[in-house]
Design a protein around this motif. Sequence first.
Motif, PDB file in Angstrom:
ATOM      1  N   MET A  44      -5.429  -4.835 -42.452  1.00  0.00           N
ATOM      2  CA  MET A  44      -6.810  -4.426 -42.132  1.00  0.00           C
ATOM      3  C   MET A  44      -7.307  -5.119 -40.864  1.00  0.00           C
ATOM      4  O   MET A  44      -8.013  -4.526 -40.057  1.00  0.00           O
ATOM      5  N   VAL A  45      -6.947  -6.380 -40.705  1.00  0.00           N
ATOM      6  CA  VAL A  45      -7.341  -7.087 -39.484  1.00  0.00           C
ATOM      7  C   VAL A  45      -6.709  -6.410 -38.264  1.00  0.00           C
ATOM      8  O   VAL A  45      -7.378  -6.116 -37.269  1.00  0.00           O
ATOM      9  N   LEU A  46      -5.424  -6.146 -38.350  1.00  0.00           N
ATOM     10  CA  LEU A  46      -4.683  -5.604 -37.200  1.00  0.00           C
ATOM     11  C   LEU A  46      -5.115  -4.187 -36.848  1.00  0.00           C
ATOM     12  O   LEU A  46      -5.095  -3.794 -35.676  1.00  0.00           O
ATOM     13  N   MET A  47      -5.491  -3.385 -37.824  1.00  0.00           N
ATOM     14  CA  MET A  47      -5.824  -1.980 -37.542  1.00  0.00           C
ATOM     15  C   MET A  47      -7.162  -1.817 -36.825  1.00  0.00           C
ATOM     16  O   MET A  47      -7.483  -0.739 -36.332  1.00  0.00           O
ATOM     17  N   GLN A  48      -7.950  -2.909 -36.760  1.00  0.00           N
ATOM     18  CA  GLN A  48      -9.264  -2.801 -36.125  1.00  0.00           C
ATOM     19  C   GLN A  48      -9.171  -2.458 -34.636  1.00  0.00           C
ATOM     20  O   GLN A  48     -10.022  -1.758 -34.098  1.00  0.00           O
ATOM     21  N   LEU A  49      -8.129  -2.937 -33.957  1.00  0.00           N
ATOM     22  CA  LEU A  49      -8.059  -2.756 -32.501  1.00  0.00           C
ATOM     23  C   LEU A  49      -7.869  -1.286 -32.128  1.00  0.00           C
ATOM     24  O   LEU A  49      -8.522  -0.784 -31.216  1.00  0.00           O
ATOM     25  N   GLY A  50      -6.993  -0.601 -32.839  1.00  0.00           N
ATOM     26  CA  GLY A  50      -6.718   0.795 -32.490  1.00  0.00           C
ATOM     27  C   GLY A  50      -7.449   1.806 -33.342  1.00  0.00           C
ATOM     28  O   GLY A  50      -7.117   3.003 -33.324  1.00  0.00           O
ATOM     29  N   ALA A  64     -13.889 -12.793 -43.912  1.00  0.00           N
ATOM     30  CA  ALA A  64     -15.086 -13.169 -43.155  1.00  0.00           C
ATOM     31  C   ALA A  64     -14.753 -13.659 -41.749  1.00  0.00           C
ATOM     32  O   ALA A  64     -15.578 -13.557 -40.830  1.00  0.00           O
ATOM     33  N   SER A  65     -13.559 -14.174 -41.575  1.00  0.00           N
ATOM     34  CA  SER A  65     -13.178 -14.702 -40.263  1.00  0.00           C
ATOM     35  C   SER A  65     -12.749 -13.613 -39.288  1.00  0.00           C
ATOM     36  O   SER A  65     -13.017 -13.711 -38.091  1.00  0.00           O
ATOM     37  N   TYR A  66     -12.108 -12.559 -39.819  1.00  0.00           N
ATOM     38  CA  TYR A  66     -11.436 -11.646 -38.888  1.00  0.00           C
ATOM     39  C   TYR A  66     -11.772 -10.156 -39.042  1.00  0.00           C
ATOM     40  O   TYR A  66     -11.360  -9.364 -38.202  1.00  0.00           O
ATOM     41  N   ILE A  67     -12.456  -9.743 -40.063  1.00  0.00           N
ATOM     42  CA  ILE A  67     -12.742  -8.304 -40.207  1.00  0.00           C
ATOM     43  C   ILE A  67     -14.198  -8.047 -39.830  1.00  0.00           C
ATOM     44  O   ILE A  67     -15.128  -8.463 -40.532  1.00  0.00           O
ATOM     45  N   ILE A  68     -14.371  -7.345 -38.687  1.00  0.00           N
ATOM     46  CA  ILE A  68     -15.722  -7.119 -38.152  1.00  0.00           C
ATOM     47  C   ILE A  68     -15.974  -5.654 -37.783  1.00  0.00           C
ATOM     48  O   ILE A  68     -17.063  -5.306 -37.342  1.00  0.00           O
ATOM     49  N   HIS A  69     -14.961  -4.786 -37.940  1.00  0.00           N
ATOM     50  CA  HIS A  69     -15.157  -3.392 -37.526  1.00  0.00           C
ATOM     51  C   HIS A  69     -16.138  -2.705 -38.469  1.00  0.00           C
ATOM     52  O   HIS A  69     -15.986  -2.745 -39.693  1.00  0.00           O
ATOM     53  N   LEU A  87     -16.153  -2.266 -42.617  1.00  0.00           N
ATOM     54  CA  LEU A  87     -17.194  -2.947 -43.387  1.00  0.00           C
ATOM     55  C   LEU A  87     -18.000  -1.961 -44.228  1.00  0.00           C
ATOM     56  O   LEU A  87     -18.334  -2.240 -45.392  1.00  0.00           O
ATOM     57  N   GLU A  88     -18.307  -0.808 -43.668  1.00  0.00           N
ATOM     58  CA  GLU A  88     -19.066   0.206 -44.405  1.00  0.00           C
ATOM     59  C   GLU A  88     -18.293   0.698 -45.619  1.00  0.00           C
ATOM     60  O   GLU A  88     -18.857   0.919 -46.697  1.00  0.00           O
ATOM     61  N   GLU A  89     -16.979   0.890 -45.447  1.00  0.00           N
ATOM     62  CA  GLU A  89     -16.160   1.367 -46.566  1.00  0.00           C
ATOM     63  C   GLU A  89     -16.075   0.310 -47.661  1.00  0.00           C
ATOM     64  O   GLU A  89     -16.123   0.637 -48.861  1.00  0.00           O
ATOM     65  N   ILE A  90     -15.940  -0.960 -47.275  1.00  0.00           N
ATOM     66  CA  ILE A  90     -15.905  -2.036 -48.267  1.00  0.00           C
ATOM     67  C   ILE A  90     -17.237  -2.111 -49.009  1.00  0.00           C
ATOM     68  O   ILE A  90     -17.293  -2.262 -50.242  1.00  0.00           O
ATOM     69  N   CYS A  91     -18.310  -1.990 -48.254  1.00  0.00           N
ATOM     70  CA  CYS A  91     -19.649  -2.032 -48.853  1.00  0.00           C
ATOM     71  C   CYS A  91     -19.863  -0.850 -49.800  1.00  0.00           C
ATOM     72  O   CYS A  91     -20.414  -1.003 -50.898  1.00  0.00           O
ATOM     73  N   VAL A 129     -21.509  -7.570 -40.340  1.00  0.00           N
ATOM     74  CA  VAL A 129     -21.989  -6.436 -39.543  1.00  0.00           C
ATOM     75  C   VAL A 129     -22.587  -6.920 -38.226  1.00  0.00           C
ATOM     76  O   VAL A 129     -22.406  -6.301 -37.178  1.00  0.00           O
ATOM     77  N   THR A 130     -23.279  -8.051 -38.261  1.00  0.00           N
ATOM     78  CA  THR A 130     -23.879  -8.570 -37.017  1.00  0.00           C
ATOM     79  C   THR A 130     -22.811  -8.989 -36.006  1.00  0.00           C
ATOM     80  O   THR A 130     -23.093  -9.135 -34.823  1.00  0.00           O
ATOM     81  N   ARG A 131     -21.563  -9.165 -36.447  1.00  0.00           N
ATOM     82  CA  ARG A 131     -20.477  -9.569 -35.554  1.00  0.00           C
ATOM     83  C   ARG A 131     -19.699  -8.363 -35.003  1.00  0.00           C
ATOM     84  O   ARG A 131     -18.719  -8.540 -34.281  1.00  0.00           O
ATOM     85  N   SER A 132     -20.132  -7.171 -35.340  1.00  0.00           N
ATOM     86  CA  SER A 132     -19.334  -5.982 -34.986  1.00  0.00           C
ATOM     87  C   SER A 132     -19.243  -5.753 -33.482  1.00  0.00           C
ATOM     88  O   SER A 132     -18.388  -4.994 -33.027  1.00  0.00           O
ATOM     89  N   ASN A 133     -20.100  -6.387 -32.706  1.00  0.00           N
ATOM     90  CA  ASN A 133     -20.041  -6.237 -31.243  1.00  0.00           C
ATOM     91  C   ASN A 133     -19.163  -7.290 -30.573  1.00  0.00           C
ATOM     92  O   ASN A 133     -19.023  -7.300 -29.355  1.00  0.00           O
ATOM     93  N   GLU A 134     -18.595  -8.192 -31.375  1.00  0.00           N
ATOM     94  CA  GLU A 134     -17.692  -9.185 -30.805  1.00  0.00           C
ATOM     95  C   GLU A 134     -16.421  -8.519 -30.266  1.00  0.00           C
ATOM     96  O   GLU A 134     -16.091  -7.382 -30.627  1.00  0.00           O
ATOM     97  N   SER A 135     -15.702  -9.228 -29.443  1.00  0.00           N
ATOM     98  CA  SER A 135     -14.453  -8.704 -28.877  1.00  0.00           C
ATOM     99  C   SER A 135     -13.365  -8.660 -29.938  1.00  0.00           C
ATOM    100  O   SER A 135     -12.857  -9.709 -30.369  1.00  0.00           O
TER     101      SER A 135
END
Length: 578
Positions: A458-464, A491-496, A500-504, A552-558
């Motif tokens: 899940m962490v890795l799939m965020q980029l693409g 909490a450290s690495y999943i920010i997309h 997040l919406e699907e988990i919620c 969710v507030t971190r979703s704009n991070e790189s």
Amino acid sequence: MPGVEAILSDEDFIIAKAKDAQKSDIFAAKAWMLTAKTLFPTNFKIQFEAYLMEKQSGNVQEAAECFSSLMLSRQNMTALLPEISAIANALRSAEGSFLCQMFDHICPDIQLTILKTSVENSDDTTEHCKLLVLLLKKFPQLGVDSLVKTLINAEKFFYDNRYARLLVVETLPLLSSLESPRLLQRLLIKAIDFYNSYVYDQTEHDISDPWQRLYGVLDLLGRQLCWDPYLVNYSNSLNKEAYFQKLLTLRNSEDCRQLLFCGVTFFLRSLYEQRLLKGNHILVEALSDPDMPQSKRRKSDIEVTGISAHQFQVAANCWELLHNNEVISREFNKLANQLQAKPWAEGFADELALYRGRYDEALPSTTSNNMVSCLMKISVYFSQKKYAASIESILAALPQLPNVEGMLEAELIIGGKQRHLHFLPLTKLAIMHYICTLLIRILLNTGSSSDLIYGHIMVLMQLGWPQEESIFIHILEYIRQKGIFHYHLFASYIIHIDILEEICFMWNEQGNNIVLDILPNSQQHVGQRRIGTRGADKGVKEDFKQALKAQVTRSNESTLNLIIQFITSERSFFLQVV
């Protein structure tokens, strides 16, 4: 003591008077010269001074008449040689100059005499050939056979590129035919060598459309040997696939010359165009997905995507055609040995090895660890299912990522079951996208379906994203069926935001009792307590809700930098996972 005029000859006296008058009265000067020419009609000095006077006055017609008289008299030609040389040099360089205009006013017979004289009196071989080219351009009816033989047999030809240019660029376009097909073949090889070297020369750019010029030479040979006009009249707009199919019909021909020369020219041109487009890209093994729609452009069991893909496949197919059998392969190697530049030796051979699945040949040396070498190792080891070695190369590549960020690659995964290769740009985002895509497959191929594996995916799939959305849907279904999911790096690495919406959404689903153990211990009241969709511990559920809001507030991070940090931090995990 007698005056200076008293000791001058009559001729010199009149010339002196004319020169003196020229300073103030041109008409008086001309009168003196007319008198001199009348009294001494055959005197070279007077005729030459008359010419110089007209030249200095800028009188084109009169100067041409005077010089024609000098050439017809054939007197003192040695004294005329500097002027003949000046005329020849003007014709070669300064179009529209006075001497060029004067030459145009001279009758053709005398023009021919002037140029022949310049050729006959040139001592330097290069200069001699240049003047001969000039002569033949002005008088093509003389034939260029002797010049061609002089140039191609010149000892300096083999190490002085000026001779090759004279032969290939200046002389060959003047040819209409040659009696010897063998000589024509030698000329074509010289032309192939010259233009192939020229296009890779970073210092010379003065020849327009060099490939079409080369095909002009090929056409000359082809017409004489009755070759297929379609193959020797290649145009810039010609369909490459149709041309290659035509070449294929020659593969079993007894006379391999047409396939050899047309095929080599076509191959070198395709390879040049590929390298020109390719730029800062590298060919890597990519992925295919049978569940995705297949590409309409697919024509074989291997599909290449990305910039320069079409040109590469044309060059690769042409290379194989030129090694179709022992005879054509031997002739190709003989021709290749005569070429100064062998562009296939730089990168193409490795790309071709990868293209044909000869992975050991494509693998860089073990001592080479620059970015390109690392990417090639990542690609090759992944294809060989040597996942541990591929991961080691990924970790070696991370500190060497380029500064140019670039863009995501849309074609890393295509539909179908065929092998898929892709020209990957050497940019930070594209390389990391490729690395994440492969790491996801490596984790899936471990055979493990642990929460930690799925969390890392899940962490890795965020980029693409949404490239791997189908895998994410599978992970969600896995969590629902299992009813519990532990992943403390969430909490450290999943920010997309979509993830997040699907988990919620899953957390808020009615009628389920899914336990999501995804909060850091510091945010939990007790380390063993887990968050469920149903539960009496409202405080813990509130913690979970606030934790998701924080994500969710971190979703704009790189995402790019986050994943680089993630892979680096989880280095030991990746090294042990396979």
